[in-house]
Design a protein around this motif. Sequence first.
Motif, PDB file in Angstrom:
ATOM      1  N   GLN A   4       0.820  -1.194   0.000  1.00 34.22           N
ATOM      2  CA  GLN A   4       0.000   0.000   0.000  1.00 34.22           C
ATOM      3  C   GLN A   4       0.862   1.256   0.000  1.00 34.22           C
ATOM      4  OE1 GLN A   4      -2.908   0.818  -0.567  1.00 34.22           O
ATOM      5  NE2 GLN A   4      -2.896   2.917   0.128  1.00 34.22           N
ATOM      6  N   ARG A 127      -6.888   3.903  -5.475  1.00 34.23           N
ATOM      7  CA  ARG A 127      -6.165   2.749  -4.937  1.00 34.23           C
ATOM      8  C   ARG A 127      -6.243   2.741  -3.410  1.00 34.23           C
ATOM      9  NH1 ARG A 127       0.256   1.235  -4.880  1.00 34.23           N
ATOM     10  NH2 ARG A 127       0.343   3.243  -3.791  1.00 34.23           N
ATOM     11  N   ALA A 131      -8.000  -0.121  -1.044  1.00 35.63           N
ATOM     12  CA  ALA A 131      -7.217  -0.830  -0.037  1.00 35.63           C
ATOM     13  C   ALA A 131      -7.881  -0.774   1.334  1.00 35.63           C
ATOM     14  CB  ALA A 131      -5.815  -0.243   0.044  1.00 35.63           C
TER      15      ALA A 131
END
Length: 249
Positions: A4, A127, A131
């Motif tokens: 991440q 993104r 996540a």
Amino acid sequence: MTEQQSGLSVLAVDDEKPALEELAYLLGADSRITAIRTANGAAEALRALGEPGRIDAVFLDIRMPGVTGLDLAGTLARRKDSPHVVFVTAHEDFAVNAFDLHAVDYVLKPVRQDRLAEAVRRVEERRSARAKGDQAPDEVVPVELAGVTRFLMRSQIRYVEAHGDYARLHTATGSHLVRISLATLEERWTEHGFARIHRSYLVGLRHISEVRWDAGHTTVTVGGKVLAVSRRHARELRERLVNLPGQHS
């Protein structure tokens, strides 16, 4: 460093070599991108996507021989945890199609570094939201104005009015007609703070400034406009407003 926290890994796709090289160069100049692959067409892109290694986003040309960028994006959209798609094209007339495919952004050629940087920011945002298990914080909505494609954010839209198979998006600065039905927008945007209040209206709950319940009739005020709420939607609206984050019953 966790996945991440790591930089973005992207795939650039264009059937024209000079355009592909320029796009890869501009992407490489962005410090948030740490890995770039390139593909000279949709078939090559599919092979790259099938190889080991994470790809966070595909920066994709639209008009390519054989399988087009829209075709490829449609294929990716059916995959679980598919990479985010940014269209990079010289043609404005596919913006609505891009919207239907949930593209993160739609960048017009010739590509400017600052415009591409904004697209990369939106990819990072998506993104991060994915996540965390969150919904994407906002959505780009292409609209046509005097023959020019403009881009609104979903959060700018106060309410939507039905016009047959079209919908009119109302913002603080005006309205825009788009080729998509109110029912489709309702399905897509209900989880993002919009509510159907009438067969003709979909409203952004946070843009409601006043609600009136009077002798069985309900209205809401959105951006100074008073809109009728149908009986069948009144109870659901009340429940949605009571449960809206930051609101108090």
